[in-house]
Design a protein around this motif. Structure first.
Motif, PDB file in Angstrom:
ATOM      1  N   GLY A  62       0.746  -1.330   0.168  1.00 43.12           N
ATOM      2  CA  GLY A  62       0.416  -0.511  -0.483  1.00 43.12           C
ATOM      3  C   GLY A  62       0.927   1.345   0.194  1.00 43.12           C
ATOM      4  N   GLU A  63       1.037   2.570   0.689  1.00 40.69           N
ATOM      5  CA  GLU A  63       0.880   3.414   0.684  1.00 40.69           C
ATOM      6  C   GLU A  63       2.104   3.492   1.613  1.00 40.69           C
ATOM      7  N   PRO A  64       3.163   4.262   1.232  1.00 44.98           N
ATOM      8  CA  PRO A  64       3.303   4.703  -0.010  1.00 44.98           C
ATOM      9  C   PRO A  64       4.203   4.134  -1.028  1.00 44.98           C
ATOM     10  N   LEU A  65       4.517   3.016  -1.519  1.00 45.00           N
ATOM     11  CA  LEU A  65       4.628   2.378  -2.206  1.00 45.00           C
ATOM     12  C   LEU A  65       3.457   2.144  -3.543  1.00 45.00           C
ATOM     13  N   MET A  66       2.507   2.274  -3.104  1.00 45.60           N
ATOM     14  CA  MET A  66       1.373   2.082  -4.008  1.00 45.60           C
ATOM     15  C   MET A  66       0.002   2.936  -3.401  1.00 45.60           C
ATOM     16  N   ASP A  67      -0.514   3.575  -4.472  1.00 45.51           N
ATOM     17  CA  ASP A  67      -1.713   4.276  -3.848  1.00 45.51           C
ATOM     18  C   ASP A  67      -2.620   3.099  -3.807  1.00 45.51           C
ATOM     19  N   ASP A  68      -3.798   3.619  -3.113  1.00 41.61           N
ATOM     20  CA  ASP A  68      -4.620   2.142  -3.100  1.00 41.61           C
ATOM     21  C   ASP A  68      -6.046   2.145  -4.308  1.00 41.61           C
ATOM     22  N   ALA A  69      -5.573   2.975  -5.558  1.00 44.19           N
ATOM     23  CA  ALA A  69      -6.204   3.246  -6.984  1.00 44.19           C
ATOM     24  C   ALA A  69      -5.008   1.816  -7.768  1.00 44.19           C
ATOM     25  N   THR A  70      -3.846   1.539  -7.343  1.00 46.06           N
ATOM     26  CA  THR A  70      -3.623   1.127  -8.158  1.00 46.06           C
ATOM     27  C   THR A  70      -3.361  -0.240  -7.570  1.00 46.06           C
TER      28      THR A  70
END
Length: 142
Positions: A62-70
């Motif tokens: 999840g965050e900070p590597l990938m936002d929720d949509a991604t």
């Protein structure tokens, strides 16, 4: 010389993936390390006797590597079987198919004769696609 050492599969649950790939498919654990003070687990499995290759069972971050949509897109694509494929080869597909089925692997495609050998398919609990193939003698494993 450059060699392939490992590849990764996105998994929805590392513990479920670990049990599937070891107990049902027959891989062995190579590395299982959780970084202190971080929510990151490096988990790899590989086929017995092939120590130079492994599969990383990577939790979708999840965050900070990938936002929720991604993150949701990656989870959805993985569940549909479109985040990559693992190609496994065996010298005896009937034996491997029988053993894996007995251990609980549910094949989506039974062994079928094709121009390059006998091929079958299954998916892991996250939805990742996998092929199990016995290559014909005139089709090299390269």
């Amino acid at each position: 010389m450059i060699k392939i050492a490992r590849t990764h599969l996105w998994v929805h649950d590392q513990e479920v993936a670990l049990k599937f790939w070891t107990e049902k498919v027959g891989m062995e654990v190579r590395q299982d390390v959780t970084l202190p003070n971080e929510n990151f687990r490096w988990l790899t499995v590989g086929p017995p006797g092939q120590d130079d290759v492994s599969i990383v069972l990577m939790a979708v971050p999840g965050e900070p590597l990938m936002d929720d949509a991604t993150r949701k897109q990656v989870l959805d694509l993985t569940a549909k079987g479109f985040a990559g494929t693992v190609f496994l080869v065996t010298d005896d597909i009937e034996k491997s198919y029988r053993e894996m089925t007995e251990r609980g692997v549910e094949f989506t495609e039974p062994p079928t004769q094709l121009p390059y050998g006998i091929d079958s398919g299954f998916r892991d609990p996250s939805g990742n696609s996998a092929r199990l193939t016995q290559l014909s003698e005139d089709f090299p494993n390269t």
